[in-house]
Each structure stands twice: as C-alpha cells, then as structure tokens.
Scaffold this motif. Structure first.
Motif, PDB file in Angstrom:
ATOM      1  N   SER A 252       0.861  -1.180   0.000  1.00  0.00           N
ATOM      2  CA  SER A 252       0.000   0.000   0.000  1.00  0.00           C
ATOM      3  C   SER A 252       0.898   1.232   0.000  1.00  0.00           C
ATOM      4  N   VAL A 253       0.553   2.197  -0.857  1.00  0.00           N
ATOM      5  CA  VAL A 253       1.360   3.426  -0.975  1.00  0.00           C
ATOM      6  C   VAL A 253       0.449   4.643  -0.830  1.00  0.00           C
ATOM      7  N   LEU A 257      -2.522   6.624  -7.601  1.00  0.00           N
ATOM      8  CA  LEU A 257      -2.036   6.136  -8.887  1.00  0.00           C
ATOM      9  C   LEU A 257      -3.195   5.648  -9.759  1.00  0.00           C
ATOM     10  N   SER A 258      -3.161   5.998 -11.024  1.00  0.00           N
ATOM     11  CA  SER A 258      -4.135   5.468 -11.977  1.00  0.00           C
ATOM     12  C   SER A 258      -3.514   4.350 -12.815  1.00  0.00           C
ATOM     13  N   GLU A 259      -2.186   4.364 -12.876  1.00  0.00           N
ATOM     14  CA  GLU A 259      -1.466   3.293 -13.575  1.00  0.00           C
ATOM     15  C   GLU A 259      -0.123   3.088 -12.899  1.00  0.00           C
ATOM     16  N   ALA A 260       0.488   1.944 -13.162  1.00  0.00           N
ATOM     17  CA  ALA A 260       1.742   1.605 -12.509  1.00  0.00           C
ATOM     18  C   ALA A 260       2.881   2.435 -13.074  1.00  0.00           C
ATOM     19  N   PRO A 261       3.806   2.886 -12.224  1.00  0.00           N
ATOM     20  CA  PRO A 261       5.004   3.566 -12.715  1.00  0.00           C
ATOM     21  C   PRO A 261       5.812   2.620 -13.605  1.00  0.00           C
ATOM     22  N   GLU A 262       6.622   3.216 -14.460  1.00  0.00           N
ATOM     23  CA  GLU A 262       7.413   2.428 -15.407  1.00  0.00           C
ATOM     24  C   GLU A 262       8.298   1.411 -14.695  1.00  0.00           C
ATOM     25  N   LYS A 273      -7.598   1.477  -5.708  1.00  0.00           N
ATOM     26  CA  LYS A 273      -7.713   2.618  -4.792  1.00  0.00           C
ATOM     27  C   LYS A 273      -8.773   2.311  -3.740  1.00  0.00           C
ATOM     28  N   GLU A 274      -8.419   2.481  -2.463  1.00  0.00           N
ATOM     29  CA  GLU A 274      -9.355   2.176  -1.376  1.00  0.00           C
ATOM     30  C   GLU A 274      -9.841   3.460  -0.707  1.00  0.00           C
ATOM     31  N   SER A 275     -10.881   3.308   0.107  1.00  0.00           N
ATOM     32  CA  SER A 275     -11.503   4.468   0.765  1.00  0.00           C
ATOM     33  C   SER A 275     -10.589   5.135   1.787  1.00  0.00           C
ATOM     34  N   ASP A 276      -9.537   4.421   2.222  1.00  0.00           N
ATOM     35  CA  ASP A 276      -8.606   5.010   3.186  1.00  0.00           C
ATOM     36  C   ASP A 276      -7.614   5.960   2.514  1.00  0.00           C
ATOM     37  N   GLY A 277      -7.759   6.168   1.181  1.00  0.00           N
ATOM     38  CA  GLY A 277      -6.905   7.083   0.464  1.00  0.00           C
ATOM     39  C   GLY A 277      -5.623   6.473  -0.050  1.00  0.00           C
ATOM     40  N   LEU A 278      -5.380   5.212   0.263  1.00  0.00           N
ATOM     41  CA  LEU A 278      -4.160   4.543  -0.174  1.00  0.00           C
ATOM     42  C   LEU A 278      -4.397   3.797  -1.483  1.00  0.00           C
ATOM     43  N   THR A 279      -3.325   3.601  -2.232  1.00  0.00           N
ATOM     44  CA  THR A 279      -3.375   2.767  -3.431  1.00  0.00           C
ATOM     45  C   THR A 279      -2.735   1.426  -3.091  1.00  0.00           C
ATOM     46  N   TYR A 280      -3.442   0.346  -3.410  1.00  0.00           N
ATOM     47  CA  TYR A 280      -2.947  -0.994  -3.098  1.00  0.00           C
ATOM     48  C   TYR A 280      -2.421  -1.647  -4.376  1.00  0.00           C
ATOM     49  N   ILE A 281      -1.181  -2.083  -4.323  1.00  0.00           N
ATOM     50  CA  ILE A 281      -0.500  -2.692  -5.465  1.00  0.00           C
ATOM     51  C   ILE A 281      -0.308  -4.177  -5.185  1.00  0.00           C
ATOM     52  N   THR A 282      -0.804  -5.038  -6.056  1.00  0.00           N
ATOM     53  CA  THR A 282      -0.664  -6.493  -5.898  1.00  0.00           C
ATOM     54  C   THR A 282       0.171  -7.034  -7.047  1.00  0.00           C
ATOM     55  N   ILE A 283       1.221  -7.786  -6.693  1.00  0.00           N
ATOM     56  CA  ILE A 283       2.131  -8.339  -7.697  1.00  0.00           C
ATOM     57  C   ILE A 283       2.337  -9.826  -7.427  1.00  0.00           C
ATOM     58  N   SER A 284       2.035 -10.673  -8.411  1.00  0.00           N
ATOM     59  CA  SER A 284       2.334 -12.104  -8.335  1.00  0.00           C
ATOM     60  C   SER A 284       3.669 -12.347  -9.033  1.00  0.00           C
ATOM     61  N   ALA A 302      10.773   4.355  -7.552  1.00  0.00           N
ATOM     62  CA  ALA A 302       9.770   5.146  -8.290  1.00  0.00           C
ATOM     63  C   ALA A 302       9.209   6.265  -7.426  1.00  0.00           C
ATOM     64  N   ASN A 303       9.887   6.523  -6.272  1.00  0.00           N
ATOM     65  CA  ASN A 303       9.500   7.610  -5.345  1.00  0.00           C
ATOM     66  C   ASN A 303       8.099   7.425  -4.779  1.00  0.00           C
ATOM     67  N   LEU A 304       7.724   6.151  -4.529  1.00  0.00           N
ATOM     68  CA  LEU A 304       6.446   5.857  -3.892  1.00  0.00           C
ATOM     69  C   LEU A 304       6.671   5.656  -2.395  1.00  0.00           C
ATOM     70  N   SER A 305       5.745   6.144  -1.596  1.00  0.00           N
ATOM     71  CA  SER A 305       5.852   6.035  -0.138  1.00  0.00           C
ATOM     72  C   SER A 305       5.104   4.797   0.337  1.00  0.00           C
ATOM     73  N   ILE A 306       5.837   3.768   0.715  1.00  0.00           N
ATOM     74  CA  ILE A 306       5.223   2.502   1.133  1.00  0.00           C
ATOM     75  C   ILE A 306       4.692   2.629   2.558  1.00  0.00           C
ATOM     76  N   VAL A 307       3.421   2.287   2.735  1.00  0.00           N
ATOM     77  CA  VAL A 307       2.791   2.309   4.056  1.00  0.00           C
ATOM     78  C   VAL A 307       2.834   0.924   4.697  1.00  0.00           C
ATOM     79  N   ASP A 308       2.567  -0.092   3.894  1.00  0.00           N
ATOM     80  CA  ASP A 308       2.524  -1.453   4.444  1.00  0.00           C
ATOM     81  C   ASP A 308       2.886  -2.456   3.350  1.00  0.00           C
TER      82      ASP A 308
END
Length: 329
Positions: A252-253, A257-262, A273-284, A302-308
């Motif tokens: 979670s960052v 984000l509307s799309e993934a950084p390069e 995007k969740e209601s808590d304002g964070l963007t959740y990124i899932t990668i397999s 990519a200068n993203l701030s990781i929350v969890d």
C-alpha cells in the motif's frame, strides 16, 4: 500400540512403514454396457510409522478403492499391500487386525447403545472381556456420558465419534479416517481433530482422506495427492508447499495512482484505490526469478511512499489445483 487379539504366534517386528503399497493396480471389469475402469494404476505409496498422513484427491481419484483394498472389501488386480509389515494376501487376518477403518458412511445399528456397540465390535475381533477398553475409548471420543443412549438418538457428530471408537476397539496401530468430518459442523470437526491429534501423539499412525484442504495442511506432516488412480505427488508437507514457484506481494502506498510507474510495469501489477486514500498494489511473482526485495526496491525507486507490505505464501489448495489440473491435461 499393543497387538490385536487376532494376532497369533511370534510378534511382527515394528516396521519402518505402517502401510507399504507397491505397484497396486485395480481394474474393474465391464458391467453390462458400462465400460471397464482403471481405478488404481501402478500405485506406490509408503506411509511412515507414527505419521499423520494425508491422502488427497478429487472424487473418483481412487482413494476409497485403495482403502477398501486395505480393508479386504475389494480385491486388487495386481501389486502388493503390507499393513504393519504383514502382506494382506499372505496373512489377511493379521493384516486386518493391525488397522482400524472409519468409513464415510454412518453405518451404526440404531438400536444399540455406544457401550453395547463397542463391546459387540470388540467381540467380533476376539478381544476378551477383561481386555476391552470400552470406558477408556468412549471417554477419549467424548461419548462416555452417552454410553446408555440409543445410537439413533445421537447427533451426526456423535455418530462420527462413535465410528472412530469402534475402529479402536482392537487397539490397532493404524487408524484410517475416510472423510471423517464430511457433514460435521465446525465445532464438532474441531473436537474430532483434537481426538485424532491426541491418538497420533500416543503413537497411532493416522491415514486421513479429506476434501478440507486446510485441515490436511494444518494437521498432516506428510501428504500424497492422487488423481485418476495415479499418485501425482508425495512429499513432506513443507517440501510439497515449496514446490509451487509462486508468491504474491501486496503493497500500500500513499500516492494516488491510476497506472503503474514504469519501474513496476515489468512486474505486471494490479492497482486498487481504497476508501482510506491509499493505493494498493498487488504483484504475483516467481521467487526463482524475482525476490520481494527487488519489487520493494523498484517501488521506492519510483518515489512511492510505502505504508505497508504483506506477502501470501503458497497453500495446499494451490498445489492441489495445479497438480490435479496437470494430471487431467
């Protein structure tokens, strides 16, 4: 465990394998217009003494056929089966005395009490009255307070426990449980497993078939998966779970984000995007090719701030689905 009342002569040396199956094949002959069926195809399976062993497979895979051959209810076509070091063809009575089988069906006479049923079953195995452990077994399965109640008045869960008790009357070193918790509610299922784990701790080898994969994953130390009459996997549980080269990383960052950084695009992430304002990124990803550290480094790069950060490990259901789908292909 002690020897059964049926066993005669010199004691069988304690075997390395509780059950040892080699080249076991069962072909059912054509019946009328129905074609013949290959239920078991050259199965090899060695179940270590003292293990809590899981035998898994979809309906029609061959699990029940294998158990019925052990019980002497179905004749094999070829191969050999040893139960507690005894060949089922050479010494069928002694082989049967070393195994207790809990079937799927609730086949209990409704007009007897648990105490009566235990004593009748013990008598069938030749257990003398002074050697019977009726009270001990009924207490171990939580039915001593119901010892004088007619079986027809017992709940489904109690009848399941009664079947386990019946399978134990001749003190077998091996207990086979064929789908023992089918149709049982969660609370009773937990009680049954507590009984099973305690039996295993006392030295009884447990062979379990189940459709509840989470149970096998929690309880069993060794697992085999059978499909279309063939063993498609057999290993220590931890090694088996390590065979599937797949993990999932969730981050979670703070950024919207509307799309993934390069920097992350090559990992083919999904974004939400969740209601808590964070963007959740899932990668397999495949651990053999990429590490979680690589993904986290790319994210911070990519200068993203990781929350969890959290990861999902392979579970038995993933392995089961992968192996059975491969066998079906």
């Amino acid at each position: 465990m002690g020897s059964s009342a049926i066993s005669k002569g010199a004691a069988v040396p304690t075997p390395e394998y509780a059950i040892n199956i080699k080249g076991l094949t069962k072909k059912y002959k054509p019946q009328g217009k129905a074609p013949g069926k290959l239920a078991l195809d050259n199965v090899d399976l060695a179940i270590p003494r003292g293990s809590l062993f899981g035998l898994l497979g979809p309906n029609g895979a061959g699990k029940s056929t294998m158990i019925n051959i052990m019980a002497g209810l179905v004749l094999k076509t070829t191969g050999s089966v040893e139960i507690w070091g005894t060949d089922i063809d050479e010494h069928p009575r002694n082989a049967k005395a070393s195994i207790g089988i809990v079937p799927q069906e609730l086949n209990i006479d409704p007009f007897f009490t648990p105490e009566e049923l235990m004593n009748i079953h013990a008598g069938m195995y030749g257990v003398r009255k002074k050697d019977r452990r009726t009270e001990e077994i009924l207490k171990s399965v939580g039915l001593w307070d119901k010892r004088d109640a007619y079986a027809r008045t017992l709940s489904g869960g109690m009848r399941r426990r009664m079947l386990i008790g019946k399978a134990m009357v001749h003190n077998p070193p091996i207990l086979v449980l064929d789908e023992p918790t089918a149709g049982v509610d969660i609370e009773l299922r937990q009680q049954l497993w507590e009984n099973v784990v305690e039996l295993n701790k006392r030295g009884t080898t447990i062979l379990l078939t189940t459709h509840y994969l989470e149970e096998a994953e929690e309880l069993c130390d060794e697992i085999a998966i059978i499909n279309h009459g063939t063993v498609v996997a057999h290993d220590d549980k931890k090694k088996l779970l390590g065979r599937l080269d797949a993990k999932t990383l969730k981050l979670s960052v703070r950024e919207d984000l509307s799309e993934a950084p390069e920097a992350l695009a090559k990992f083919k992430p999904s974004l939400k995007k969740e209601s808590d304002g964070l963007t959740y990124i899932t990668i397999s990803y495949k651990p053999s090719e990429v590490t979680a550290g690589d993904i986290i480094t790319a994210t911070t790069g990519a200068n993203l701030s990781i929350v969890d950060v959290s990861t999902e490990e392979t579970d038995l259901e993933d392995i089961f689905l992968q192996l059975t789908s491969q066998a079906a292909a």
